[in-house]
Design a protein around this motif. Structure first.
Motif, PDB file in Angstrom:
ATOM      1  N   TYR B 317       0.867  -1.176   0.000  1.00  0.00           N
ATOM      2  CA  TYR B 317       0.000   0.000   0.000  1.00  0.00           C
ATOM      3  C   TYR B 317       0.906   1.228   0.000  1.00  0.00           C
ATOM      4  O   TYR B 317       2.117   1.133   0.206  1.00  0.00           O
ATOM      5  N   ASP B 318       0.298   2.379  -0.244  1.00  0.00           N
ATOM      6  CA  ASP B 318       1.063   3.624  -0.223  1.00  0.00           C
ATOM      7  C   ASP B 318       0.188   4.707   0.411  1.00  0.00           C
ATOM      8  O   ASP B 318      -0.992   4.489   0.688  1.00  0.00           O
ATOM      9  N   TYR B 319       0.799   5.861   0.672  1.00  0.00           N
ATOM     10  CA  TYR B 319       0.053   6.956   1.285  1.00  0.00           C
ATOM     11  C   TYR B 319      -0.205   8.032   0.242  1.00  0.00           C
ATOM     12  O   TYR B 319       0.621   8.927   0.041  1.00  0.00           O
ATOM     13  N   GLY B 320      -1.336   7.942  -0.399  1.00  0.00           N
ATOM     14  CA  GLY B 320      -1.721   8.972  -1.359  1.00  0.00           C
ATOM     15  C   GLY B 320      -2.312  10.168  -0.636  1.00  0.00           C
ATOM     16  O   GLY B 320      -2.474  10.175   0.577  1.00  0.00           O
ATOM     17  N   ARG B 321      -2.656  11.192  -1.414  1.00  0.00           N
ATOM     18  CA  ARG B 321      -3.216  12.422  -0.852  1.00  0.00           C
ATOM     19  C   ARG B 321      -4.486  12.151  -0.042  1.00  0.00           C
ATOM     20  O   ARG B 321      -4.751  12.805   0.949  1.00  0.00           O
ATOM     21  N   GLY B 322      -5.285  11.192  -0.507  1.00  0.00           N
ATOM     22  CA  GLY B 322      -6.569  10.974   0.144  1.00  0.00           C
ATOM     23  C   GLY B 322      -6.542   9.925   1.242  1.00  0.00           C
ATOM     24  O   GLY B 322      -7.598   9.528   1.740  1.00  0.00           O
ATOM     25  N   SER B 323      -5.359   9.453   1.609  1.00  0.00           N
ATOM     26  CA  SER B 323      -5.294   8.369   2.585  1.00  0.00           C
ATOM     27  C   SER B 323      -5.878   8.797   3.918  1.00  0.00           C
ATOM     28  O   SER B 323      -5.609   9.898   4.407  1.00  0.00           O
ATOM     29  N   ARG B 324      -6.678   7.908   4.516  1.00  0.00           N
ATOM     30  CA  ARG B 324      -7.215   8.182   5.856  1.00  0.00           C
ATOM     31  C   ARG B 324      -6.159   7.932   6.929  1.00  0.00           C
ATOM     32  O   ARG B 324      -6.353   8.273   8.092  1.00  0.00           O
ATOM     33  N   CYS B 325      -5.053   7.305   6.577  1.00  0.00           N
ATOM     34  CA  CYS B 325      -4.013   7.058   7.581  1.00  0.00           C
ATOM     35  C   CYS B 325      -3.392   8.403   7.948  1.00  0.00           C
ATOM     36  O   CYS B 325      -2.804   9.078   7.094  1.00  0.00           O
ATOM     37  N   PRO B 326      -3.502   8.819   9.216  1.00  0.00           N
ATOM     38  CA  PRO B 326      -3.022  10.163   9.582  1.00  0.00           C
ATOM     39  C   PRO B 326      -1.525  10.316   9.318  1.00  0.00           C
ATOM     40  O   PRO B 326      -0.753   9.390   9.559  1.00  0.00           O
ATOM     41  N   VAL B 327      -1.141  11.495   8.836  1.00  0.00           N
ATOM     42  CA  VAL B 327       0.287  11.727   8.612  1.00  0.00           C
ATOM     43  C   VAL B 327       1.049  11.692   9.942  1.00  0.00           C
ATOM     44  O   VAL B 327       2.250  11.455   9.969  1.00  0.00           O
TER      45      VAL B 327
END
Lengths: 238, 465
Positions: B317-327
């Motif tokens: 997986y990756d962290y795109g702009r819309g990811s719900r995973c908090p930065v």
């Protein structure tokens, strides 16, 4: 109630303005104390702090002595910057944490002054990882620089070298000097009592070891936001 | 074909052993000649009185069932240890500054202050000059640990022992499944994360950043293919963590935007029993703080329910702009993957190999709860460019994203309840800021060690004087 100053107090208070006393201090008292209580050179750059919540910004005042301080040598150093300025600025941009940076020729030195966020080592490492090959042209003009070229292959040495050539940043609270001097001698800060009246002497002795220093944290016109926070506020992307 | 000679590497660098128990022995060199003789035998396959140092195998092969040894034995040396063994001053000076200074001297940078400050560290970490070697024994039984322990104790002065064990299902004490994602070297394919070059962990090999090489300490035989380890004893404050989840879940339950945190009709279990909405919100807070649900599923892949981990890819997986995973989540801070970060060239450059086992409970008079935690090893070719860089700018300052700058990692950061904050992400892109959580993980001790290659250990054994 404050005691009225007597003749002896007035005499002592007046001593620093007396020419004979200044001569005595400069040529006898200060050299004696330098011999008696030499101060280790205090390290350059910002000191690690526990929670930099007030400001994440840090200063770098990098003083790099030129191999050739003559006008010819200084011109070569100026060219090393100006011929590579676009790449250097692009590199600083890619580091992402740099607010501003500029170069000065000051006597026989080329100086890089900058404001950046967070950890010093990461700033320098990322800068070199981005444009090390370009910055090598500058290092070739600097005393001791050849041993670190290419900088990408001497990154730890280069970081240590920059730290050693970054100016010591005098604390904003003057009495913190005692703790810094103790720490430099391996003495736990706060473990020794210090006489406040001796602070001027300690400063004079320290300025013998660190002739050039940065005075305090400087002025800021706005809170100590990170470069990315500022860019985000202006909507220019980070 | 790999040009790495795996038979010349210590076995605990490129892979985990997957034993159930570990014992870390903290050792002082009091008789240099005895220790050199011990290392000489240990690096040549061991003997009747000396355990063999376990070497790496081709890492695309696991040990055949009948060939797995009863125990594995490896060593790391502190700077004081290298000096005690007689490494020449000129060579000692070629080791990087952070290693020469040692972990205690780097405390402020690492967030080790207050209750985590070195002056509060437990024995023997409060006397770092006495710790010369960390010997790590992995086995499945205490008897095997004791057997090697006895052999080691004959050559060294033992200053401390730390026993750890693997919790069931690779859990750690906060209830998370751990050790899911590690750097992957050239032998493993991954569809999302790039392959990590060997220089991530082996000195002398190319790193992720083109042209950038970490200095190899001299002589070459000592430094080449060695690596560094930040060994940390990390106490986990389980009660405080679980109590905070209760408090945060109650806050989110009563928040006007509660439905944006988790749909009102959401239904999931903790793997054993169905959870009520408060229980589910507890898990959401735990998942957002970590970046994974406690069962290991990446939060960004499934923000509205905690699925069976067998049904979801755990590393792809990756962290795109819309990811719900908090930065600001723990995982995203420590490895932002391909997500946008302020330090544009730093993605994938601060990777660490993590090897850890739980410890405790230790009962101490006057302590409000038994001490439990993690014995962690954080391995990389540069402590400064990897471990310290992550700890300082990403984990504890949040410089990688302006939305989290000034906040620390919610799980392991140097937090205090007066200043801590963490933004829970919402389904509409907004956030709810949680405040007031204490430090959940405190440092009880640690040392920086150098993990030498096998030729380097033989070199140390041959030193004279």
């Amino acid at each position: 109630m404050q005691r009225k100053a007597g003749w002896l107090d007035k005499f002592v208070d007046d001593l620093p303005s007396q020419g004979w006393f200044q001569f005595l201090s400069r040529h006898l008292v200060v050299p004696y104390w330098i011999w008696r209580d030499p101060k280790p050179v205090l390290p350059g750059g910002p000191r690690p702090s526990v929670q930099p919540s007030e400001s994440v910004q840090r200063m770098m005042n990098l003083i790099m002595p030129l191999k050739d301080p003559s006008p010819i040598g200084r011109a070569r150093a100026a060219l090393a910057i100006s011929q590579n300025v676009d790449e250097i600025f692009a590199g600083l941009d890619n580091v992402g944490t740099v607010h501003n940076a500029r170069f000065l020729l000051l006597d026989g030195n080329i100086c890089m002054l900058s404001v950046y966020d967070g950890d010093f080592s990461n700033y320098i490492r990322d800068f070199i990882a981005t444009i090390g090959s370009v910055f090598d042209a500058v290092m070739k003009e600097v005393e001791g620089g050849d041993a670190m070229v290419p900088t990408t292959e001497h990154i730890e040495e280069f970081i240590d070298w920059v730290c050693a050539h970054d100016l010591f940043q005098a604390p904003d609270i003057a009495t913190d000097l005692f703790n810094l001097q103790d720490a430099a001698k391996g003495i736990a800060p706060g473990s020794l009592p210090h006489d406040l009246r001796l602070l001027p002497r300690e400063l004079i002795l320290q300025l013998h070891s660190n002739p050039n220093i940065s005075l305090g944290g400087g002025y800021r016109a706005y809170p100590g936001y990170s470069a990315a926070q500022v860019r985000q506020k202006f909507g220019v992307g980070w | 074909m790999s040009r790495i000679d795996h038979s010349q590497l210590q076995g605990n660098i490129l892979r985990g052993y997957r034993f159930g128990l570990v014992r870390h022995m903290l050792l002082e060199v009091t008789d240099r000649a005895t220790v050199r003789a011990f290392l000489g035998v240990a690096a040549q396959g061991g003997g009747a009185e000396v355990p063999a140092i376990t070497v790496d195998q081709p890492p695309d092969k696991t040990w055949p069932r009948d060939q797995k040894p009863a125990s594995c034995f490896n060593i790391g040396l502190t700077f004081a240890g290298l000096r005690a063994l007689g490494v020449a001053p000129g060579d000692l000076a070629t080791f990087p500054t952070e290693f020469r200074e040692g972990m205690a001297a780097r405390a402020t940078k690492l967030g080790d202050f207050g209750e985590s400050a070195p002056r509060a560290w437990s024995q023997p970490f409060n006397r770092p000059e006495q710790i010369h070697l960390v010997a790590s024994i992995h086995a499945d039984s205490t008897a095997e640990l004791d057997k090697v322990d006895t052999q080691v104790s004959r050559a060294f002065a033992v200053r401390g022992r730390l026993d750890g064990y693997a919790l069931a299902q690779d859990k750690v004490y906060f209830g998370y499944t751990d050790s899911i994602s590690q750097p992957k070297f050239s032998h493993v394919k991954d569809e999302v994360e790039p392959i990590d070059p060997y220089g991530t962990v082996l000195l002398g090999e190319p790193t992720r950043q083109e042209g950038l090489k970490f200095g190899v300490p001299t002589p070459q035989v000592l430094g080449h293919h060695g690596t560094f380890n930040a060994f940390r004893v990390l106490r986990q404050h389980v009660t405080a963590f679980e109590q905070y989840l209760d408090r945060a879940a109650t806050e989110l339950l009563n928040h006007p935007d509660s439905a944006l945190v988790l749909p009102l009709d959401a239904q999931f279990s903790d793997g054993e029993k169905p959870l009520d909405r408060h229980g589910m919100l507890r898990e959401v807070v735990a998942a957002q703080m970590c970046g994974r649900w406690r069962n290991g599923v990446p939060y960004g892949s499934s923000p509205d329910t905690m699925p069976d981990p067998a049904s979801v890819p755990l590393t792809e997986y990756d962290y795109g702009r819309g990811s719900r995973c908090p930065v600001g989540s723990h995982m995203r801070r420590t490895n932002p993957r391909g997500g946008a970060i302020v330090q544009r060239i730093a993605n994938y450059t601060r990777r660490l190999v993590r090897r850890g086992m739980s410890y405790g409970p230790i009962h101490t008079e006057g302590d409000s709860e038994p001490e439990v935690g993690l014995l962690g090893n954080f391995i990389g070719a540069s402590l400064g460019a990897q471990f310290e860089a992550v700890m300082c700018d990403w984990l504890n300052l949040g410089l990688q994203d302006p939305d989290i700058t000034g906040a620390n990692d919610p799980l392991i950061g140097a937090n205090s309840s007066e200043t801590s904050w963490f933004d829970v992400t919402l389904r509409n892109g907004g956030t709810i800021r949680l405040r007031g959580f204490p430090r959940f993980v405190s440092t009880r001790g640690g040392v920086y060690t150098f993990l030498p290659s096998m030729p380097a250990i033989r070199y140390l054994a041959r030193l004279k004087g």
